[in-house]
Every structure is written in structure tokens, then in C-alpha cells.
Design a protein around this motif. Structure first.
Motif, PDB file in Angstrom:
ATOM      1  N   GLU A 215      57.396   6.335   1.563  1.00 59.90           N
ATOM      2  CA  GLU A 215      55.977   6.568   1.274  1.00 59.90           C
ATOM      3  C   GLU A 215      55.200   5.254   1.269  1.00 59.90           C
ATOM      4  O   GLU A 215      54.085   5.184   1.787  1.00 59.90           O
ATOM      5  CB  GLU A 215      55.834   7.289  -0.063  1.00 59.90           C
TER       6      GLU A 215
ATOM      7  N   ARG B  34      54.711   4.251   4.865  1.00 62.00           N
ATOM      8  CA  ARG B  34      53.681   5.078   5.493  1.00 62.00           C
ATOM      9  C   ARG B  34      52.296   4.603   5.056  1.00 62.00           C
ATOM     10  O   ARG B  34      51.383   4.463   5.880  1.00 62.00           O
ATOM     11  CB  ARG B  34      53.902   6.537   5.102  1.00 62.00           C
ATOM     12  N   ALA B  35      52.120   4.333   3.767  1.00 58.51           N
ATOM     13  CA  ALA B  35      50.825   3.867   3.257  1.00 58.51           C
ATOM     14  C   ALA B  35      50.470   2.506   3.857  1.00 58.51           C
ATOM     15  O   ALA B  35      49.312   2.262   4.207  1.00 58.51           O
ATOM     16  CB  ALA B  35      50.859   3.787   1.734  1.00 58.51           C
TER      17      ALA B  35
ATOM     18  N   ARG C 129      51.445   1.306   6.805  1.00 60.16           N
ATOM     19  CA  ARG C 129      51.060   1.495   8.208  1.00 60.16           C
ATOM     20  C   ARG C 129      49.655   2.075   8.312  1.00 60.16           C
ATOM     21  O   ARG C 129      48.880   1.688   9.181  1.00 60.16           O
ATOM     22  CB  ARG C 129      52.076   2.398   8.921  1.00 60.16           C
ATOM     23  N   GLN C 130      49.313   3.005   7.428  1.00 61.48           N
ATOM     24  CA  GLN C 130      47.978   3.593   7.444  1.00 61.48           C
ATOM     25  C   GLN C 130      46.917   2.560   7.079  1.00 61.48           C
ATOM     26  O   GLN C 130      45.797   2.595   7.606  1.00 61.48           O
ATOM     27  CB  GLN C 130      47.897   4.774   6.469  1.00 61.48           C
ATOM     28  N   SER C 131      47.245   1.630   6.190  1.00 62.63           N
ATOM     29  CA  SER C 131      46.256   0.634   5.762  1.00 62.63           C
ATOM     30  C   SER C 131      45.924  -0.349   6.874  1.00 62.63           C
ATOM     31  O   SER C 131      44.884  -0.995   6.841  1.00 62.63           O
ATOM     32  CB  SER C 131      46.771  -0.131   4.545  1.00 62.63           C
ATOM     33  N   ASP C 132      46.784  -0.436   7.883  1.00 61.67           N
ATOM     34  CA  ASP C 132      46.574  -1.366   8.986  1.00 61.67           C
ATOM     35  C   ASP C 132      45.739  -0.756  10.110  1.00 61.67           C
ATOM     36  O   ASP C 132      45.301  -1.462  11.009  1.00 61.67           O
ATOM     37  CB  ASP C 132      47.939  -1.817   9.531  1.00 61.67           C
ATOM     38  N   LYS C 133      45.501   0.544  10.063  1.00 60.67           N
ATOM     39  CA  LYS C 133      44.735   1.212  11.119  1.00 60.67           C
ATOM     40  C   LYS C 133      43.236   1.024  10.878  1.00 60.67           C
ATOM     41  O   LYS C 133      42.781   0.971   9.739  1.00 60.67           O
ATOM     42  CB  LYS C 133      45.033   2.711  11.141  1.00 60.67           C
TER      43      LYS C 133
ATOM     44  N   GLU D 156      40.209   5.590  12.945  1.00 58.36           N
ATOM     45  CA  GLU D 156      41.417   6.262  13.402  1.00 58.36           C
ATOM     46  C   GLU D 156      42.085   7.072  12.287  1.00 58.36           C
ATOM     47  O   GLU D 156      42.880   7.951  12.550  1.00 58.36           O
ATOM     48  CB  GLU D 156      42.430   5.259  13.951  1.00 58.36           C
ATOM     49  N   ILE D 157      41.773   6.779  11.059  1.00 60.08           N
ATOM     50  CA  ILE D 157      42.392   7.483   9.938  1.00 60.08           C
ATOM     51  C   ILE D 157      41.809   8.892   9.847  1.00 60.08           C
ATOM     52  O   ILE D 157      40.602   9.080   9.912  1.00 60.08           O
ATOM     53  CB  ILE D 157      42.201   6.722   8.617  1.00 60.08           C
ATOM     54  N   GLY D 158      42.656   9.882   9.720  1.00 57.07           N
ATOM     55  CA  GLY D 158      42.206  11.240   9.600  1.00 57.07           C
ATOM     56  C   GLY D 158      42.104  11.985  10.919  1.00 57.07           C
ATOM     57  O   GLY D 158      41.687  13.114  10.975  1.00 57.07           O
TER      58      GLY D 158
END
Length: 70
Positions: free
Chosen positions: A53, A56-57, A59-63, A67-69
Motif C-alpha cells: 500500500e 502504491r501511494a 507511485r500515485q504521488s509521483d503522477k 492523471e490521477i483518477g
């Protein structure tokens, strides 16, 4: 307090279980590939799931935000 006969039975049972576990461990084929030995060894561990987790968080913070969502 347990009597001697009960202790003897429990000790005999414990020795048999230990023997069975050692035999099971010794008879397991050993792979030369380190990855084969590692696969599945921690997948049910709560700390492993928590690390997934966090990854995953991260990797998401680097986008980019747009692009998120999607």
C-alpha cells in the motif's frame, strides 16, 4: 498437576510432531533460484500488505495531478 503417564504421552506426541516437521522441511526440494525460494513466503503477512500500500501511494504521488483518477 499432570501425572507421569500424561506427560509421557504429551512428550511422545510432541517428539513425533517435531520429527514430522523436520521430515517435511528436509524433503522439500531446494531451488537454486533465489526468487523461487522467496515467492509466496510473505504474501499473507500484514506488514507485506502494508508495504504494498505504501508503494502504491508513493507511485500515485509521483503522477501529475491530471492523471490521477483516470
Amino acid at each position: 498437576m499432570l501425572d507421569t503417564a500424561t506427560l509421557e504421552r504429551r512428550l511422545t506426541n510432541l517428539e513425533q510432531v517435531v520429527f514430522d516437521l523436520q521430515h517435511k522441511f528436509d524433503s522439500k526440494p531446494v531451488s537454486d533460484n533465489w526468487l523461487d525460494r522467496l515467492i509466496g513466503s510473505i504474501s499473507d503477512d500484514a506488514a507485506f500488505l502494508e508495504a504494498l500500500e505504501y508503494g502504491r501511494a508513493f507511485r500515485q504521488s509521483d503522477k501529475p495531478i491530471d492523471e490521477i483518477g483516470q
